[in-house]
Enzyme design. Structure first.
Site, mmCIF file in Angstrom:
data_model
loop_
_atom_site.group_PDB
_atom_site.id
_atom_site.type_symbol
_atom_site.label_atom_id
_atom_site.label_comp_id
_atom_site.label_asym_id
_atom_site.label_seq_id
_atom_site.Cartn_x
_atom_site.Cartn_y
_atom_site.Cartn_z
ATOM 1 N N ASP A 1 0.872 -1.162 0.000
ATOM 2 C CA ASP A 1 0.000 0.000 0.000
ATOM 3 C C ASP A 1 0.916 1.221 0.000
ATOM 4 O O ASP A 1 2.097 1.135 0.337
ATOM 5 C CB ASP A 1 -0.982 0.008 1.188
ATOM 6 C CG ASP A 1 -2.183 0.916 0.895
ATOM 7 O OD1 ASP A 1 -2.079 1.767 -0.016
ATOM 8 O OD2 ASP A 1 -3.228 0.784 1.572
HETATM 9 C C1 BGC Z 1 -5.033 3.248 -0.247
HETATM 10 C C2 BGC Z 1 -5.026 2.244 -1.368
HETATM 11 C C3 BGC Z 1 -4.816 2.950 -2.672
HETATM 12 C C4 BGC Z 1 -3.503 3.705 -2.619
HETATM 13 C C5 BGC Z 1 -3.149 4.443 -3.889
HETATM 14 C C6 BGC Z 1 -3.837 4.184 -0.284
HETATM 15 O O1 BGC Z 1 -4.054 5.280 0.509
HETATM 16 O O2 BGC Z 1 -5.082 2.585 0.986
HETATM 17 O O3 BGC Z 1 -6.239 1.527 -1.374
HETATM 18 O O4 BGC Z 1 -4.849 2.045 -3.730
HETATM 19 O O5 BGC Z 1 -3.592 4.655 -1.584
HETATM 20 O O6 BGC Z 1 -3.938 5.567 -4.077
#
Ligand code: BGC
Length: 725
Positions: free
Chosen positions: A238
């Site tokens: 993540d």
């Molecule tokens: C989220 C993810 C997301 C990523 C990219 C994170 O803050 O938890 O689900 O895909 O950001 O934007």
């Protein structure tokens, strides 16, 4: 997910050519949503994009500044909660196919979807991105969705692995969960996603599990994902979930992404290169990650390999497309089947379209657009039909549709900053305070309430459209409680008082308290964030053009205080969070403890009636496996065509192990004309009778008698059979 030998051989050819510097460029973000290309060898960068409800807008490569322009408007799909509530695997597949084709059409390689975390608490701000409280339903709906995405030479990236069930302190919260709950509740959908769905990538979660950051977890990534499940896809972090170079290097994480623009400083960038150079980390660890990235790229037909020249070369790859009429049709079909008729007394619904001359629509959510909010799931929707627009377009010019706002909520001011840039601060997520109301807001609300009540008395037909919005259903923040915001309870009560025939419609991504008015309302309808055609779908249901067939993919408790995460386990601020409720999540808890709920799991009404009969339960056995074939007849006994989801629950009657009263183990959705009947078949196998035996460290089946319960919801069981295994 298994990779073919041809792909593996080709990857080795390139791997041998890559320098350490080049390899490092392939395993960390060199942009907010991409890796670094190796031009010398013809290896392109890997382009990723959010998210679950459509392909997110373009950002500048190194800043959270929207690229602007008109080319990144896209089809807006129903949320994962909505897709789950269709209980329709074909629709899940069709939605996945739209998402994959649009991602490819926008030039993406990986779409960061679907979100399949288990809804442990109704307060989780990201519940709208997830499917269900039930691992079986989540698995069944996410597998076809993933397959649909990947038909377009785009990788799904199923997220967030694992046990990521709250936003509060999401970067630092450490979860203690027992093996049984892990295996029975939190992991099965992920296992299905990677093994049956074949998801080419998976996203590691922000939180810690048993003391390890999920993206650095030996237990989760090495032990369970790679070793046990034999996963050969890519593990992507993540954004900002990696904290230690060595730990990340030495576990099965393949690609580190983050939210800041200091790309060279990421753990798996220069720090890892240095660690390899000074002998702290073996280069083989880097190779293993690059290998997985190359396998992914080759599987997506991003290139082929010229074995003689030892370079990547062009190959045929699907080109994708976005914003096609066919895509919009899919979003409409899915939206239609996601609407849930929670209550319908005195045949209050459907409204009689032909006779409708005047309609009063009350409530801000009737006229509100949701696609541009929610966090990383936000998108630039090509369009979004609001409930008000849906009603107006369906009713046309012969019906006067009067709209009043009903309640006041402040729209967030755009201040030009992107929350994601700051998202690593303060533990990465917060809880929410109960709503504060200043005098001015209170005054406005009073005026709107009085106006709504005045009109409600004057109009014969009234619908109220309220619920939540992405101020509440939002990434990075959990709700404080399940109460309706913006003083809606008062408005609904007062409007129902003025006009008891008012139909109450909730548009939201997670359940809300309805206790103050639910008994007084004759009809209650639920809509999730249902995509670009959501307003049309809702109007069609209200006007009887579509017979509702959605069923709740989660229990709707009276209050979050009834939920086991809150009254047995822990939720929120603690650094170490004990999931003391174990496997008793959602209906497993409510049923076991006899806790009444507002609406139970699997509930959803229709404008027609279905009769269940002729249950047959047959066992089929051979040395290696046993099956139980369950079938029954479902008949549409009403006078409208309609769809029914036949649900099958298994209950262990052996008394040998402490278990939930019953658990969902099968479902089939059938479409029946008035008077038509059909036999529905569901086949159970060993795993459907199994529980996780902690002492043995494996799934086990108790020998003895099991109940086979078939019905229209968890609480509406129509047929009961038995089987001894
Ligand atoms: C989220 C993810 C997301 C990523 C990219 C994170 O803050 O938890 O689900 O895909 O950001 O934007």
């Amino acid at each position: 997910m298994k990779i073919g030998n041809d792909v593996k051989e080709k990857a080795e050819i390139l791997l041998r050519e890559l320098t350490l510097e080049e390899k490092i460029g392939m395993i960390h973000g060199d942009g907010l949503f991409r890796t670094k290309a190796v031009e010398r060898l013809g290896i392109p960068a890997l382009y990723m994009s959010d998210g679950p409800m459509g392909v997110r807008a373009e950002f500048e490569n190194a800043a959270w500044i929207p690229a602007g322009g008109t080319e990144d408007y896209v089809s807006y799909l129903p949320s994962n909660s909505a897709i789950a509530s269709t209980w329709n695997r074909e629709l899940a597949h069709a939605c996945g196919s739209v998402l994959g084709e649009e991602a490819r059409g926008r030039g993406k390689d990986v779409i960061l979807a679907p979100g399949i975390n288990i809804k442990r608490s109704p307060l989780n701000g990201r519940n709208f991105e997830y499917m269900s409280e039930d691992p079986y339903l989540t698995a069944e709906q996410c597998v076809p969705l993933i397959q649909g995405i990947q038909e377009h030479d785009v990788a799904a990236c199923v997220k967030h692995f694992a046990v990521n069930s709250q936003e509060t302190r999401r970067l630092w919260v450490d979860t203690e969960v027992d093996d049984r709950a892990l295996r029975e509740i939190y992991l099965p959908a992920f296992e299905a996603a990677v093994n049956r769905g074949g998801s080419y990538s998976i996203m590691g979660a922000y939180n810690l599990l048993r003391g390890e950051h999920c993206c650095e977890s030996r237990f989760l990534l090495d032990g369970i994902l790679r070793k046990e499940w034999g996963y050969e896809g890519a593990v992507i972090s993540d954004w900002g979930a990696v904290h230690h170079t060595k730990e990340a290097a030495l576990c099965s994480l393949d690609l580190e992404m983050s939210v800041t623009d200091n790309f060279d400083d990421y753990c798996m960038a220069q720090p890892l290169k240095k660690a390899v150079e000074n002998g702290e980390v073996d280069e083989g660890a880097v190779d293993e990650k690059v290998r997985h990235i190359l396998w992914l790229m080759l599987s997506l037909h991003m290139f082929d390999v010229d074995a003689e020249r030892k370079v990547a070369v062009d190959t045929e790859r699907k080109r994708g497309s976005y914003n096609t009429p066919a895509h919009r049709e899919v979003t409409l079909q899915a939206a239609r089947e996601s609407v849930i008729l929670l209550k319908n007394e005195e045949g209050r619904l459907p409204l009689e379209k032909e006779k409708l001359k005047k309609l009063l629509v009350i409530g801000r959510n009737a006229d509100k657009i949701h696609s541009n909010g929610g966090g990383s799931a936000e998108i630039k929707a090509l369009y979004e039909i609001s409930p008000l627009m849906g009603l107006k377009t369906h009713l046309g010019g012969n019906c006067e549709v009067k709209y009043v706002e009903g309640y006041y909520g402040e729209d967030k001011q755009e201040d030009g900053t992107n929350w994601q840039e700051d998202s690593l601060k303060d533990g990465g997520g917060t809880g929410r305070q109960a709503e504060q109301v200043d005098a001015q807001t209170a005054r406005k609300r009073k005026e709107l309430l009085e106006e709504a009540v005045r009109y409600a008395g004057e109009y014969e037909q009234v619908v109220f459209v309220g619920g939540l919005d992405h101020e509440y259903d939002v990434e990075g923040r959990d709700r404080a409680d399940m109460k309706l915001p913006y003083g809606q309870d008062e408005v609904i009560e007062a409007v129902l008082e003025a006009n008891p025939n008012t139909v109450v419609i909730m548009v939201a991504g997670s359940p809300v308290e309805m206790g103050r008015w639910e008994k007084k309302a004759k009809a209650v309808v639920w809509s999730w964030y249902a995509g670009m055609e959501g307003g049309n779908a809702l109007a069609e249901v209200l006007l009887g053009e579509v017979n509702p067939s959605g069923k709740l993919p989660e229990s709707f408790p009276y209050s979050h205080k009834d939920c086991s995460a809150h009254c047995v386990g822990e939720f929120g601020e603690e650094k170490l969070l004990h999931y003391r409720e174990g496997i008793y999540v959602g209906y497993r808890y409510y049923e076991k403890q006899n806790v009444p709920v507002q609406y139970c799991f699997g509930h959803g009404l229709s404008y027609t009636e279905f009769a269940y009969s002729d249950l047959a339960v047959e066992k089929q056995e051979n040395a290696a496996e046993f099956y139980v074939n369950v079938s029954c007849i479902v008949k549409n006994t009403g006078n409208r065509t309609g769809k029914e989801t036949v649900q099958l629950y298994v209950s262990d009657r052996t008394g040998k192990t402490e278990k939930p009263v019953k658990e969902l183990r099968g479902y089939e959705k059938v479409d029946l004309a008035p008077g038509e009947s059909r036999r529905v078949n569901i086949r159970l196998s060993r795993k459907d009778f199994a529980y996780f035996d902690e002492a043995a460290g494996d799934f086990a089946v108790n020998a003895g008698e099991y109940g086979i319960l078939v019905g229209a919801s968890l609480q509406d069981v129509r047929l009961i059979g038995r089987v001894t295994v």
